[in-house]
Design a protein around this motif. Structure first.
Motif, PDB file in Angstrom:
ATOM      1  N   GLN A 197      39.371  40.238  39.657  1.00  0.00           N
ATOM      2  CA  GLN A 197      40.578  40.937  40.091  1.00  0.00           C
ATOM      3  C   GLN A 197      41.616  40.981  38.979  1.00  0.00           C
ATOM      4  O   GLN A 197      42.276  42.014  38.772  1.00  0.00           O
ATOM      5  N   VAL A 198      41.771  39.880  38.251  1.00  0.00           N
ATOM      6  CA  VAL A 198      42.708  39.854  37.128  1.00  0.00           C
ATOM      7  C   VAL A 198      42.279  40.860  36.064  1.00  0.00           C
ATOM      8  O   VAL A 198      43.113  41.583  35.500  1.00  0.00           O
ATOM      9  N   ALA A 199      40.977  40.928  35.799  1.00  0.00           N
ATOM     10  CA  ALA A 199      40.472  41.885  34.807  1.00  0.00           C
ATOM     11  C   ALA A 199      40.828  43.310  35.201  1.00  0.00           C
ATOM     12  O   ALA A 199      41.301  44.107  34.373  1.00  0.00           O
ATOM     13  N   THR A 200      40.634  43.634  36.473  1.00  0.00           N
ATOM     14  CA  THR A 200      40.958  44.979  36.956  1.00  0.00           C
ATOM     15  C   THR A 200      42.450  45.259  36.830  1.00  0.00           C
ATOM     16  O   THR A 200      42.867  46.338  36.397  1.00  0.00           O
ATOM     17  N   ARG A 201      43.262  44.264  37.191  1.00  0.00           N
ATOM     18  CA  ARG A 201      44.720  44.448  37.145  1.00  0.00           C
ATOM     19  C   ARG A 201      45.208  44.648  35.714  1.00  0.00           C
ATOM     20  O   ARG A 201      46.150  45.418  35.462  1.00  0.00           O
ATOM     21  N   LEU A 202      44.565  43.975  34.761  1.00  0.00           N
ATOM     22  CA  LEU A 202      44.975  44.083  33.359  1.00  0.00           C
ATOM     23  C   LEU A 202      44.305  45.260  32.648  1.00  0.00           C
ATOM     24  O   LEU A 202      44.690  45.585  31.524  1.00  0.00           O
ATOM     25  N   GLY A 203      43.295  45.852  33.277  1.00  0.00           N
ATOM     26  CA  GLY A 203      42.605  46.977  32.659  1.00  0.00           C
ATOM     27  C   GLY A 203      41.635  46.554  31.570  1.00  0.00           C
ATOM     28  O   GLY A 203      41.455  47.276  30.584  1.00  0.00           O
ATOM     29  N   ILE A 204      41.018  45.374  31.734  1.00  0.00           N
ATOM     30  CA  ILE A 204      40.062  44.887  30.749  1.00  0.00           C
ATOM     31  C   ILE A 204      38.734  44.608  31.453  1.00  0.00           C
ATOM     32  O   ILE A 204      38.647  44.619  32.684  1.00  0.00           O
ATOM     33  N   SER A 205      37.690  44.350  30.661  1.00  0.00           N
ATOM     34  CA  SER A 205      36.381  44.077  31.244  1.00  0.00           C
ATOM     35  C   SER A 205      36.334  42.671  31.821  1.00  0.00           C
ATOM     36  O   SER A 205      37.114  41.790  31.427  1.00  0.00           O
ATOM     37  N   ARG A 206      35.409  42.447  32.750  1.00  0.00           N
ATOM     38  CA  ARG A 206      35.239  41.118  33.326  1.00  0.00           C
ATOM     39  C   ARG A 206      34.837  40.108  32.250  1.00  0.00           C
ATOM     40  O   ARG A 206      35.305  38.974  32.250  1.00  0.00           O
ATOM     41  N   ALA A 207      33.969  40.557  31.322  1.00  0.00           N
ATOM     42  CA  ALA A 207      33.540  39.676  30.242  1.00  0.00           C
ATOM     43  C   ALA A 207      34.730  39.233  29.389  1.00  0.00           C
ATOM     44  O   ALA A 207      34.831  38.068  28.991  1.00  0.00           O
ATOM     45  N   SER A 208      35.645  40.170  29.110  1.00  0.00           N
ATOM     46  CA  SER A 208      36.828  39.826  28.319  1.00  0.00           C
ATOM     47  C   SER A 208      37.707  38.822  29.059  1.00  0.00           C
ATOM     48  O   SER A 208      38.244  37.888  28.462  1.00  0.00           O
ATOM     49  N   ALA A 209      37.844  39.016  30.380  1.00  0.00           N
ATOM     50  CA  ALA A 209      38.671  38.100  31.164  1.00  0.00           C
ATOM     51  C   ALA A 209      38.087  36.690  31.145  1.00  0.00           C
ATOM     52  O   ALA A 209      38.814  35.707  30.950  1.00  0.00           O
ATOM     53  N   TYR A 210      36.776  36.578  31.313  1.00  0.00           N
ATOM     54  CA  TYR A 210      36.139  35.257  31.265  1.00  0.00           C
ATOM     55  C   TYR A 210      36.285  34.628  29.878  1.00  0.00           C
ATOM     56  O   TYR A 210      36.486  33.419  29.739  1.00  0.00           O
ATOM     57  N   HIS A 211      36.185  35.459  28.843  1.00  0.00           N
ATOM     58  CA  HIS A 211      36.322  34.965  27.478  1.00  0.00           C
ATOM     59  C   HIS A 211      37.719  34.392  27.242  1.00  0.00           C
ATOM     60  O   HIS A 211      37.865  33.274  26.721  1.00  0.00           O
ATOM     61  N   TYR A 212      38.750  35.162  27.621  1.00  0.00           N
ATOM     62  CA  TYR A 212      40.118  34.700  27.395  1.00  0.00           C
ATOM     63  C   TYR A 212      40.437  33.472  28.233  1.00  0.00           C
ATOM     64  O   TYR A 212      41.167  32.578  27.789  1.00  0.00           O
ATOM     65  N   LEU A 213      39.889  33.407  29.457  1.00  0.00           N
ATOM     66  CA  LEU A 213      40.129  32.229  30.291  1.00  0.00           C
ATOM     67  C   LEU A 213      39.500  30.991  29.655  1.00  0.00           C
ATOM     68  O   LEU A 213      40.132  29.929  29.590  1.00  0.00           O
ATOM     69  N   ALA A 214      38.277  31.132  29.176  1.00  0.00           N
ATOM     70  CA  ALA A 214      37.614  29.999  28.527  1.00  0.00           C
ATOM     71  C   ALA A 214      38.375  29.557  27.286  1.00  0.00           C
ATOM     72  O   ALA A 214      38.580  28.357  27.054  1.00  0.00           O
ATOM     73  N   GLN A 215      38.820  30.523  26.482  1.00  0.00           N
ATOM     74  CA  GLN A 215      39.567  30.192  25.276  1.00  0.00           C
ATOM     75  C   GLN A 215      40.911  29.553  25.616  1.00  0.00           C
ATOM     76  O   GLN A 215      41.362  28.620  24.942  1.00  0.00           O
TER      77      GLN A 215
END
Length: 232
Positions: A197-215
């Motif tokens: 849901q955060v990825a959709t709200r920010l307009g980014i891919s799910r993979a990118s959202a997981y990457h930034y969260l992990a980082q």
């Protein structure tokens, strides 16, 4: 589900059942400006199992708020929060208390929350401060909440994004990590499917959202301060 897990679920159900009359008694005692809410965090999307009074507009079957997300994210480290101030989206000033519910193993599974509308008291205090020539009370933070957990998550994401003042494409890597760190500190990622849901709200891919969260979780930079005074 094991027999032990079934036993714990029955125990939690019994605790919630015992607290339902307390919800009604709190609202009856403090009158129309009071709201009491009982949460079962085993179902975050419909955590409200009992409510009396109407300060924040909560309904049975409604979702947890930001403070509930933070309780889930903190797990065993969660603590009670009493007598804190926040402001609803409609401008009402609310004094709240949240008591965390634990089972016999110490695991957090819910909360009993009380919200008291103190808008009129605050207005009188501001007027008296102006007449006395002293400083007015500090502005309480606005808390996103609602009966739909998706709306709560979206509101938190939008608030966090506004703190950076620019859209996602204009943020550098450090700012993007700070945004995800802030969302994590506010308990957003304790909710199922929230990363998507955060990825959709920010307009980014799910993979990118997981990457930034992990980082964001790996970085040694201290988390952004969590706004104080969110009500349940």
């Amino acid at each position: 589900m094991t027999r032990d897990e079934q036993g714990l679920d029955r125990e939690r159900d019994a605790i919630l059942a015992a607290l339902r009359p307390v919800v009604d008694s709190l609202a009856a005692t403090f009158g129309p400006l009071c709201e009491a809410v009982l949460h079962d965090y085993r179902s975050p999307e419909k955590s409200v199992v009992a409510v009396a009074g109407s300060v924040t507009g909560r309904e049975v079957g409604g979702a947890m708020s930001e403070i509930g997300m933070r309780v889930l994210a903190r797990g065993e480290r969660a603590t009670d929060e009493w007598n804190y101030l926040t402001r609803t989206g409609t401008g009402r000033l609310v004094k709240s208390s949240t008591t965390v519910l634990r089972d016999s193993t110490g695991a957090v599974f819910g909360a009993l929350c009380v919200n008291l509308d103190v808008t009129a008291v605050s207005q009188a205090q501001t007027l008296l401060a102006a007449l006395a020539g002293t400083d007015a009370p500090a502005e309480a933070p606005v808390t996103p909440f609602g009966n739909d957990i998706d709306a709560v998550v979206d509101a938190i994401v939008d608030t966090q994004r506004l703190r950076h003042g620019r859209g996602w494409p204009e943020l550098d890597r450090a700012e993007r990590l700070a945004l995800f760190r802030g969302l994590d500190a506010r308990g957003v990622f304790a909710v199922r499917r929230s990363v998507e849901q955060v990825a959709t709200r920010l307009g980014i891919s799910r993979a990118s959202a997981y990457h930034y969260l992990a980082q964001a979780r790996e970085t040694e930079t201290a988390p952004e301060p969590t706004p104080k005074g969110e009500h349940p």
